[in-house]
Design a protein around this motif. Structure first.
Motif, short mmCIF file in Angstrom:
data_model
loop_
_atom_site.label_atom_id
_atom_site.label_comp_id
_atom_site.label_asym_id
_atom_site.label_seq_id
_atom_site.Cartn_x
_atom_site.Cartn_y
_atom_site.Cartn_z
N MET A 1 34.05 35.05 25.88
CA MET A 1 33.85 36.48 25.82
C MET A 1 32.47 36.76 25.21
O MET A 1 32.18 36.34 24.11
N ARG A 2 31.62 37.44 25.92
CA ARG A 2 30.26 37.71 25.46
C ARG A 2 30.23 38.57 24.20
O ARG A 2 29.40 38.38 23.34
N THR A 3 31.14 39.51 24.08
CA THR A 3 31.11 40.42 22.93
C THR A 3 31.48 39.72 21.63
O THR A 3 31.06 40.15 20.58
N CYS A 33 16.34 34.83 34.79
CA CYS A 33 16.66 36.00 35.60
C CYS A 33 17.49 36.93 34.70
O CYS A 33 18.61 36.59 34.32
N PRO A 34 16.96 38.10 34.34
CA PRO A 34 17.68 38.99 33.40
C PRO A 34 19.08 39.36 33.86
O PRO A 34 19.98 39.48 33.03
N GLY A 35 19.30 39.50 35.14
CA GLY A 35 20.62 39.87 35.63
C GLY A 35 21.64 38.73 35.60
O GLY A 35 22.83 38.95 35.72
N LYS A 36 21.15 37.50 35.43
CA LYS A 36 22.05 36.35 35.46
C LYS A 36 22.10 35.59 34.14
O LYS A 36 22.87 34.65 34.00
N SER A 37 21.24 35.94 33.20
CA SER A 37 21.14 35.19 31.95
C SER A 37 22.00 35.83 30.86
O SER A 37 21.78 36.98 30.49
N PHE A 38 22.98 35.06 30.37
CA PHE A 38 23.88 35.55 29.34
C PHE A 38 24.02 34.51 28.24
O PHE A 38 23.93 33.31 28.50
N GLY A 45 33.93 29.48 27.54
CA GLY A 45 33.68 28.84 28.82
C GLY A 45 32.70 29.61 29.70
O GLY A 45 32.44 30.79 29.50
N PHE A 46 32.13 28.88 30.66
CA PHE A 46 31.17 29.45 31.61
C PHE A 46 31.12 28.55 32.83
O PHE A 46 31.61 27.42 32.80
N ASP A 47 30.56 29.05 33.92
CA ASP A 47 30.37 28.25 35.13
C ASP A 47 28.91 27.86 35.24
O ASP A 47 28.03 28.70 35.06
N TYR A 48 28.66 26.59 35.54
CA TYR A 48 27.30 26.11 35.75
C TYR A 48 27.32 25.28 37.03
O TYR A 48 28.06 24.29 37.12
N LEU A 49 26.57 25.70 38.02
CA LEU A 49 26.53 25.05 39.32
C LEU A 49 27.93 24.87 39.91
O LEU A 49 28.32 23.81 40.36
N SER A 50 28.70 25.94 39.83
CA SER A 50 30.06 26.00 40.36
C SER A 50 31.03 25.07 39.63
O SER A 50 32.08 24.73 40.14
N VAL A 62 33.84 19.51 31.43
CA VAL A 62 33.22 19.98 32.66
C VAL A 62 34.13 19.56 33.81
O VAL A 62 34.30 18.37 34.08
N THR A 63 34.72 20.55 34.45
CA THR A 63 35.65 20.30 35.54
C THR A 63 34.86 20.18 36.85
O THR A 63 33.96 20.98 37.09
N PRO A 64 35.20 19.22 37.68
CA PRO A 64 34.50 19.11 38.97
C PRO A 64 34.64 20.39 39.79
O PRO A 64 35.63 21.11 39.66
N ALA A 65 33.66 20.63 40.61
CA ALA A 65 33.69 21.81 41.49
C ALA A 65 34.87 21.70 42.44
O ALA A 65 35.28 20.60 42.82
N ASN A 66 35.41 22.86 42.81
CA ASN A 66 36.53 22.82 43.75
C ASN A 66 36.03 22.45 45.15
O ASN A 66 34.83 22.44 45.42
#
Length: 82
Positions: A1-3, A33-38, A45-50, A62-66
């Protein structure tokens, strides 16, 4: 949660971290990229390269991509070879 991170450290700390990262990237001819950088907590948790990443039991998981993500990457590779 970002907040959760914001409430713990404050908005000024968030901006300081973003500025440090932006300077680091600029020295390497890269930019955020301001719209994508958090800034997020690894515990939330977060997603990185799916690939879902989350800290669990003291370790980064790190869970493998589906399969659909893998298929999309393979399709892009195939198109790039043409």
């Amino acid at each position: 949660m970002r907040t959760a991170w914001l409430s713990r450290y404050g908005a000024s700390a968030t901006e300081q971290v973003k500025q440090i990262v932006a300077e680091f990237l600029f020295q390497r001819s890269l930019r955020m990229c301001p719209g994508k950088s958090f800034i997020v907590s690894v515990y939330d948790g977060f997603d990185y390269l799916s690939r879902p990443c989350q800290r669990r039991d003291g370790a980064l998981s790190v869970t493998p991509a589906n399969n659909s993500s893998i298929q999309k990457m393979e399709q892009k590779d195939e198109l790039a070879r043409r």
